[in-house]
Write a protein that holds these residues in place. Structure first.
Motif, mmCIF file in Angstrom:
data_model
loop_
_atom_site.group_PDB
_atom_site.id
_atom_site.type_symbol
_atom_site.label_atom_id
_atom_site.label_comp_id
_atom_site.label_asym_id
_atom_site.label_seq_id
_atom_site.Cartn_x
_atom_site.Cartn_y
_atom_site.Cartn_z
ATOM 1 N N SER A 417 -17.672 18.177 -4.173
ATOM 2 C CA SER A 417 -17.176 16.815 -4.076
ATOM 3 C C SER A 417 -15.670 16.764 -4.222
ATOM 4 N N ASP A 418 -15.100 15.783 -3.556
ATOM 5 C CA ASP A 418 -13.717 15.424 -3.816
ATOM 6 C C ASP A 418 -13.687 13.905 -3.919
ATOM 7 N N GLN A 419 -12.513 13.327 -3.723
ATOM 8 C CA GLN A 419 -12.442 11.876 -3.926
ATOM 9 C C GLN A 419 -12.967 11.092 -2.720
ATOM 10 N N THR A 420 -13.238 11.802 -1.609
ATOM 11 C CA THR A 420 -13.655 11.092 -0.395
ATOM 12 C C THR A 420 -15.171 11.080 -0.199
ATOM 13 N N ALA A 421 -15.828 12.174 -0.563
ATOM 14 C CA ALA A 421 -17.261 12.295 -0.302
ATOM 15 C C ALA A 421 -17.797 13.553 -0.988
ATOM 16 N N SER A 422 -19.117 13.732 -0.872
ATOM 17 C CA SER A 422 -19.717 14.952 -1.414
ATOM 18 C C SER A 422 -20.740 15.485 -0.420
ATOM 19 N N ILE A 423 -20.993 16.789 -0.502
ATOM 20 C CA ILE A 423 -22.033 17.411 0.320
ATOM 21 C C ILE A 423 -22.858 18.337 -0.565
ATOM 22 N N PRO A 424 -24.150 18.472 -0.271
ATOM 23 C CA PRO A 424 -24.958 19.346 -1.128
ATOM 24 C C PRO A 424 -24.549 20.801 -0.966
ATOM 25 N N LEU A 425 -24.715 21.560 -2.030
ATOM 26 C CA LEU A 425 -24.491 22.997 -2.014
ATOM 27 C C LEU A 425 -25.831 23.702 -1.844
ATOM 28 N N ASP A 426 -25.839 24.744 -1.030
ATOM 29 C CA ASP A 426 -27.008 25.614 -0.909
ATOM 30 C C ASP A 426 -26.546 26.959 -1.447
ATOM 31 N N VAL A 427 -26.836 27.217 -2.708
ATOM 32 C CA VAL A 427 -26.197 28.371 -3.357
ATOM 33 C C VAL A 427 -27.120 28.944 -4.421
ATOM 34 N N ALA A 428 -27.123 30.285 -4.523
ATOM 35 C CA ALA A 428 -27.896 30.975 -5.553
ATOM 36 C C ALA A 428 -27.092 30.963 -6.859
ATOM 37 N N PRO A 429 -27.741 31.259 -7.999
ATOM 38 C CA PRO A 429 -27.062 31.137 -9.290
ATOM 39 C C PRO A 429 -25.784 31.967 -9.429
ATOM 40 N N ARG A 430 -25.804 33.221 -8.967
ATOM 41 C CA ARG A 430 -24.603 34.037 -9.213
ATOM 42 C C ARG A 430 -23.382 33.513 -8.469
ATOM 43 N N PRO A 431 -23.477 33.307 -7.131
ATOM 44 C CA PRO A 431 -22.296 32.739 -6.464
ATOM 45 C C PRO A 431 -21.911 31.367 -7.011
ATOM 46 N N LEU A 432 -22.900 30.580 -7.449
ATOM 47 C CA LEU A 432 -22.566 29.289 -8.061
ATOM 48 C C LEU A 432 -21.707 29.515 -9.297
ATOM 49 N N ALA A 433 -22.108 30.463 -10.127
ATOM 50 C CA ALA A 433 -21.357 30.744 -11.351
ATOM 51 C C ALA A 433 -19.930 31.176 -11.026
ATOM 52 N N VAL A 434 -19.765 31.973 -9.975
ATOM 53 C CA VAL A 434 -18.414 32.437 -9.614
ATOM 54 C C VAL A 434 -17.570 31.257 -9.149
ATOM 55 N N VAL A 435 -18.163 30.391 -8.334
ATOM 56 C CA VAL A 435 -17.415 29.217 -7.857
ATOM 57 C C VAL A 435 -17.048 28.317 -9.038
ATOM 58 N N LEU A 436 -17.971 28.132 -9.951
ATOM 59 C CA LEU A 436 -17.683 27.330 -11.145
ATOM 60 C C LEU A 436 -16.569 27.970 -11.971
ATOM 61 N N ALA A 437 -16.632 29.288 -12.142
ATOM 62 C CA ALA A 437 -15.618 29.987 -12.933
ATOM 63 C C ALA A 437 -14.242 29.848 -12.284
ATOM 64 N N ALA A 438 -14.217 29.848 -10.962
ATOM 65 C CA ALA A 438 -12.933 29.695 -10.270
ATOM 66 C C ALA A 438 -12.424 28.263 -10.401
ATOM 67 N N SER A 439 -13.334 27.323 -10.378
ATOM 68 C CA SER A 439 -12.963 25.916 -10.367
ATOM 69 C C SER A 439 -12.619 25.378 -11.763
ATOM 70 N N GLN A 440 -13.518 25.687 -12.718
ATOM 71 C CA GLN A 440 -13.372 25.149 -14.082
ATOM 72 C C GLN A 440 -13.118 23.648 -14.036
ATOM 73 N N GLY A 441 -13.871 22.959 -13.167
ATOM 74 C CA GLY A 441 -13.784 21.514 -13.126
ATOM 75 C C GLY A 441 -12.725 20.980 -12.174
#
Lengths: 473, 253
Positions: A417-441
């Motif tokens: 998501s950003d301020q304009t819209a959101s789209i669903p993620l199709d992601v397994a737990p490990r890559p999700l964790a990496v994306v979260l770790a990179a993003s940190q919110g």
């Protein structure tokens, strides 16, 4: 760059010294189609035991063997097969059964499909039985067969030119679409429609017609039906896209050139690598943004995504390897190179498809400019980019974009998501964790493959490197 | 997600596809571009009309024709100013995994004390691998920083792990002469593998400033072939460890 082209999924071998070198082995689905009834097919299964057969062999036109059963005398079985065409095969057996093909012929064909019957020279006795079967067939059939099955006086198959290939493809697509419409009329819940063998047969016939890519899509749909709770909505939509392709391919003569090419390639028309490399290249600087591996049967497939640092066009390199052989690693993620990219025929861009080959290129080095040069966009702009691709090639299964967004939760679903819209993620737990770790919110540039089931993360563009989160086969 | 009336139509279309158009005629599309597309196709066969209708909707789905509204971002873990480890520091880790596993804990401790934290893919790998080793988990959590607990809460497969103990205390460093005395005495260890492991541990606790000297002296030893590979490996370990420690001492390089 090392790459391997795969063609239709037929099992072939070569008989040394034979003028008709290519043996196109049947599959179990072909045998099932040849059987007069499903019960006949099932009764033949025990007879596929290779220990029951003696002096068995096969060549480009016939399979033969001697069946050793409980009877006092063995049965001599001969099947004259037309490659992939179960409807025109002929069989003969010395057993007392009046059924044609008998269970011995079906059992022999199954053993052949299972590679338990070796290729070999036709013995004289078998050659005489084949001649008798051919003669009997000529007496029965008043009209000649399709041009692809006609043989010259010395028994050769005429070489199939482009026109013949096109005609064969058109016939195959026509037949497939009729089957597909029958499925919709009967209903996806009908047991005859849900039968996996029917889908495999449809896919095999598409392969025989030269529509290998379409066949792969059909096989993937068949696997959806095998789920405990199949996603019927997804299945129905995918069938509609497959129908669209089949109809478009039959009408390709009336389509604009780029679109006709795109339809042909999407259906499975084989384009020679040399033809692609003979085209006009796009020369420039290319950034290796991500890669995604999948497995189809025993083949591993790698998609490597490149993005032009000049005009931000995408190019996708496809490479293949048998399981365990190792996929091409010539273009490491996060690297860049100066070189020529040649596009396959298509309509995504004015000069072709997103699928491409790399020609002459310099060394792939670490990127030496800000990684934001590859151009991340917000979700709404990404959607517009996806829409433009789909307007040109609506059967596209995945569209690459770099989105500047953050992974977050909408209820139990993960979304970007950003301020304009959101789209669903199709992601397994490990890559999700990496994306979260990179993003940190925070919002970060993420390369995704935009698919019907959601955005599949492929890489995260960091401040000084690219983090690979693409799927591994 | 599409408009509600389109969603309803999709359900009806799928139902017709499942039951069969011979039994259940497909619905008409609500007014709009999809309706026009189906009408323009001039198809009379309900099965074909259904497939055209569904195809248009499939493309709309893929294009997220009506995307979902924005969603609030996740609350961030504790604010910190630690950056991703530089690429060469990550390359040290790769070498440790490949050849010098005895240095794992020290590398993690050095990261924890540095202005860096492991990059995202390495952080996730470390958390996942250490989920059943409390001592290692404690070191990993320190190295990854405040993000560790945040990630584990969001992605439970990273493993809550057994209760982390206090950070393991490193033994006091030993000097070059003591290291070399232990190397000589190690000849009494009959198993080559055990001998090598013992000596690796000794070098992993050596004072950093003597490591290059130890490597020089090991490489100068004349010995039988049975020892040669071991001594070469130990020399390489000593030099690598020294380089690794010096790198962390110069974070701004």
């Amino acid at each position: 760059m090392r790459s391997t082209t795969i063609g239709p999924c037929t099992a072939e071998s070569t008989i040394p010294g034979s003028e008709h070198a290519r043996v196109v082995r049947w599959t179990d689905a072909d045998v099932a189609a040849f059987a007069p009834t499903p019960a006949a097919y099932r009764s033949a299964v025990p007879l596929a035991d290779p220990t029951r057969w003696r002096a068995a062999g096969a060549d480009h036109a016939a399979v033969w063997g001697r069946y050793i059963g409980s009877a006092s005398e063995p049965y001599d079985v001969t099947v004259v097969h037309a490659p992939g065409h179960a409807t025109t095969a002929r069989s003969g057996c010395t057993c007392p059964s009046r059924r044609v093909p008998c269970k011995h012929a079906l059992g022999l064909l199954m053993a052949w499909a299972h590679r338990d019957v070796p290729d070999g020279e036709r013995p004289p006795a078998v050659a005489r039985r084949v001649d008798r079967l051919d003669a009997a067939s000529l007496r029965r059939d008043a009209a000649p067969g399709p041009s692809a099955d006609r043989r010259t006086a010395d028994g050769r198959r005429p070489s199939a030119g482009r026109d013949d290939r096109m005609a064969k493809l058109a016939d195959g697509l026509d037949s497939f679409d009729r089957w597909l419409l029958d499925c919709i009329r009967l209903g996806l819940a009908d047991p005859a429609v849900r039968d996996p063998a029917a889908w495999e047969l449809a896919a095999s016939r598409l392969v025989d017609a030269g529509a290998g890519s379409l066949a792969n899509r059909v096989r993937r749909l068949a696997s959806v039906l095998e789920d405990q709770e199949p996603d019927l909505s997804r299945l129905a939509e995918e069938l509609a896209i497959v129908h669209l392709l089949a109809v478009a391919a039959r009408r390709s003569g009336s389509l604009p050139d780029g679109l006709a090419d795109a339809v042909a390639v999407a259906t499975g028309w084989q384009v020679r690598r040399t033809s692609v490399l003979d085209g006009v290249p796009e020369s420039g600087d290319w950034f290796v943004v991500g890669r995604h591996d999948t497995r189809e049967d025993r083949i591993e497939v790698r998609r490597t995504w490149l993005r032009s640092l000049t005009d931000r066009r995408w190019a996708m390199l496809l490479s293949f390897a048998a399981t365990g052989d190792g996929l091409d690693a010539s273009f490491p993620i996060g690297g860049w190179f100066r070189g020529d990219v040649f596009r396959y025929p298509g309509a995504t861009y004015p000069n072709g498809s997103v699928r491409a080959l790399v020609g002459t290129h310099g060394e792939v080095g670490a990127v030496d400019r800000p990684v934001d040069a590859i151009g991340a966009v917000d979700v709404t702009t990404a959607r517009a980019e996806v829409g433009r691709v789909l307007a040109r090639e609506p059967w596209t299964e995945r569209v690459p974009v770099v989105v500047d967004a953050s992974p977050t939760r909408a209820g139990r679903r993960w979304v970007l998501s950003d301020q304009t819209a959101s789209i669903p993620l199709d992601v397994a737990p490990r890559p999700l964790a990496v994306v979260l770790a990179a993003s940190q919110g925070r919002s970060i540039p993420i390369m995704v493959e935009w698919t019907r089931t959601g955005a599949v993360p492929v890489s995260v563009i960091g401040p000084d490197r690219v983090v690979d989160v693409g799927r591994r086969a | 997600m599409l408009e509600p009336d389109v969603d309803i139509t999709v359900d009806e279309l799928v139902t017709a596809a499942v039951l069969g158009t011979d039994r259940r005629p497909p619905p008409e599309a609500p007014p709009g571009p999809v309706h026009d597309l189906v009408a323009d196709s001039l198809l009379s066969d309900p099965a074909e009309r259904l497939l055209v209708h569904l195809g248009a909707i499939a493309v709309q789905h893929l294009a997220a024709a009506a995307p979902d509204p924005p969603v609030a971002p996740l609350p961030a873990p504790m604010v910190h100013d630690r950056r991703w480890c530089p690429v060469d520091v990550v390359e040290h880790w790769d070498r440790i995994v490949e050849e010098f596993a005895v240095l794992t804990d020290e590398w993690l401790s050095l990261v924890a004390a540095s202005p860096w934290h492991p990059p995202p893919d390495l952080a996730v790998d470390l958390l996942h691998r250490s989920r059943s080793d409390p001592d290692r988990r404690a070191l990993v959590t320190e190295a990854v920083g405040p993000m560790a607990g945040w990630l584990i809460d969001l992605v439970p497969v990273l493993g809550r792990g057994r209760t982390a103990r206090a950070i393991p205390v490193r033994p006091p460093p030993i000097g070059a002469d003591e290291i070399l005395r232990i190397v000589v005495e190690a000849v009494r260890i009959s198993s080559p593998a055990a001998r090598r492991t013992t000596l690796e541990r000794v070098l992993a606790t050596g004072a950093p400033e003597v490591l290059d000297e130890v490597a020089d002296r090991l490489e100068g030893v004349v010995c039988g072939s049975g020892w040669l590979a071991t001594l070469e490996h130990l020399g390489a370990l000593a030099r690598f460890r020294h380089r690794m420690i010096r790198r962390f001492a110069e974070p701004d390089r």
